[in-house]
Enzyme design. Structure first.
Site, PDB file in Angstrom:
ATOM      1  N   ASP A 113      86.969-107.169  50.544  1.00 40.81           N
ATOM      2  CA  ASP A 113      88.065-107.246  51.516  1.00 40.81           C
ATOM      3  C   ASP A 113      87.664-108.249  52.599  1.00 40.81           C
ATOM      4  O   ASP A 113      87.253-109.352  52.276  1.00 40.81           O
ATOM      5  CB  ASP A 113      88.384-105.847  52.065  1.00 40.81           C
ATOM      6  CG  ASP A 113      89.572-105.824  53.004  1.00 40.81           C
ATOM      7  OD1 ASP A 113      90.721-105.835  52.524  1.00 40.81           O
ATOM      8  OD2 ASP A 113      89.353-105.769  54.237  1.00 40.81           O
ATOM      9  N   HIS A 143      92.578-101.739  45.250  1.00 38.52           N
ATOM     10  CA  HIS A 143      91.923-102.582  46.251  1.00 38.52           C
ATOM     11  C   HIS A 143      90.476-102.199  46.524  1.00 38.52           C
ATOM     12  O   HIS A 143      89.661-103.060  46.879  1.00 38.52           O
ATOM     13  CB  HIS A 143      92.720-102.517  47.558  1.00 38.52           C
ATOM     14  CG  HIS A 143      92.139-103.364  48.645  1.00 38.52           C
ATOM     15  ND1 HIS A 143      92.015-104.732  48.527  1.00 38.52           N
ATOM     16  CD2 HIS A 143      91.623-103.036  49.866  1.00 38.52           C
ATOM     17  CE1 HIS A 143      91.457-105.212  49.636  1.00 38.52           C
ATOM     18  NE2 HIS A 143      91.215-104.217  50.454  1.00 38.52           N
TER      19      HIS A 143
END
Length: 320
Positions: free
Chosen positions: A99, A298
């Site tokens: 991320d 994610h």
């Protein structure tokens, strides 16, 4: 066994977790996370012969939270990584990020290739700087509703997320996971400014198997002082674009690895699928084609620790 301590780096005090001996591997978390997002990686990487260190990056967890928004630019964040490597007594390290940690890892390799033995990014692909400030691009494309633009409203997301920290984090982790209905379908994270973001997120009755109540406890504690430090990273997106002008057109040259999930919303951002497809041609030292994990959302290294650990260990041992 994972041990914890504080270390002075680049003008701030960072909390770090560490385990193992051997070549240094620095693991960089994203938003809204902490060092704990790598807890599945410590044991396997240490057993494979590496010294594993994961900081709470500035603005997160037990680390310092500078008050100035400008103190969270990409140059500060890269400076923290370089300073950490040297403070740990090393000249070089492998740098791995997920991320927001991925852009920090990629930029560390771009700006300071002399200290990076190899770089790996999870979810967010390598940076290729656009020709216009990113916030304006997203503002025009999505009428100001893209989450980057929402996060750039001073104090707004800070207040929304801090009302009930545990619920905020539970919703976030489920919403962006491969377990959420419709994950990876190309739905962009858009927000009604009058409603906020959390109101549109599902609050799961049962957490996914890979994200336990103990994980949520650890994460909630790390945000006990609020979200402002973490959100300040987003408030430097246009500043980062300005600061990195000297590297426009430059490519990451250290050996590289990219891993992502096919149900992760980030690789579906505008222009990103095309970038991922082109990476083997754009990256001179990409060691294999981008690794796509089926059914993964994610939270790459938490949702698919076995596959991520295998890919990282193969990559690291080849270069060690």
């Amino acid at each position: 066994m994972v041990e914890h301590r504080m270390i002075d780096v680049n003008g701030v005090r960072l909390h770090i977790a560490e385990e193992g001996e051997g070549p240094l591997v620095v693991l960089l978390h994203g938003f809204p996370e902490s060092w704990h997002s790598w807890h599945h990686q410590f044991g396997p990487l240490a057993a494979a012969g590496f010294r594993v260190v994961a900081p709470d990056q500035r603005g997160y967890g037990r680390s310092d939270r500078p008050a100035e928004v400008s103190a969270y630019s990409i140059l500060h964040l890269v400076g923290d990584v370089v300073g950490l490597i040297h403070a740990l007594g090393e000249e070089k390290a492998f740098v791995v990020g997920h991320d927001w940690g991925a852009p920090v890892a990629w930029h560390t390799a771009l700006l300071r290739p002399d200290v990076v033995r190899g770089v790996a990014g999870l979810s967010v692909p390598p940076p290729f700087r656009g020709t216009r400030p990113p916030l304006a691009v997203m503002d025009e494309r999505f009428d100001g509703r893209f989450y980057w633009n929402y996060f750039n409203q001073p104090g707004v997301a800070d207040a929304e997320f801090a009302q009930d920290t545990r619920t905020t984090l539970r919703k976030f982790f489920y919403m962006a996971s491969g377990d959420a209905p419709g994950a990876g379908a190309g739905n962009q994270p858009l927000i009604d400014p009058g409603q906020g973001w959390l109101a549109t997120m599902t609050d799961p009755e049962i957490l996914p198997d890979w994200f336990t109540e103990e994980d949520l406890d650890e994460l909630t504690e790390s945000f006990s002082q609020g979200f402002t430090g973490a959100l300040n990273w987003y408030r430097n997106i246009d500043r980062n674009w300005e600061l990195t002008a000297p590297w426009h057109g430059a490519v990451v040259r250290p050996p590289a690895l990219y891993v992502y999930g096919d149900r992760d919303p980030v690789p579906a951002f505008p222009g990103t699928p095309e970038l991922i497809a082109a990476l083997p041609d754009l990256m001179p030292n990409l060691r294999r084609k981008p690794v796509e994990l089926a059914g993964c959302g994610h939270w790459t290294q938490q949702e698919r620790p076995r596959e991520v650990n295998a890919a990282l260990i193969d990559f690291l041992t080849e270069l060690a």
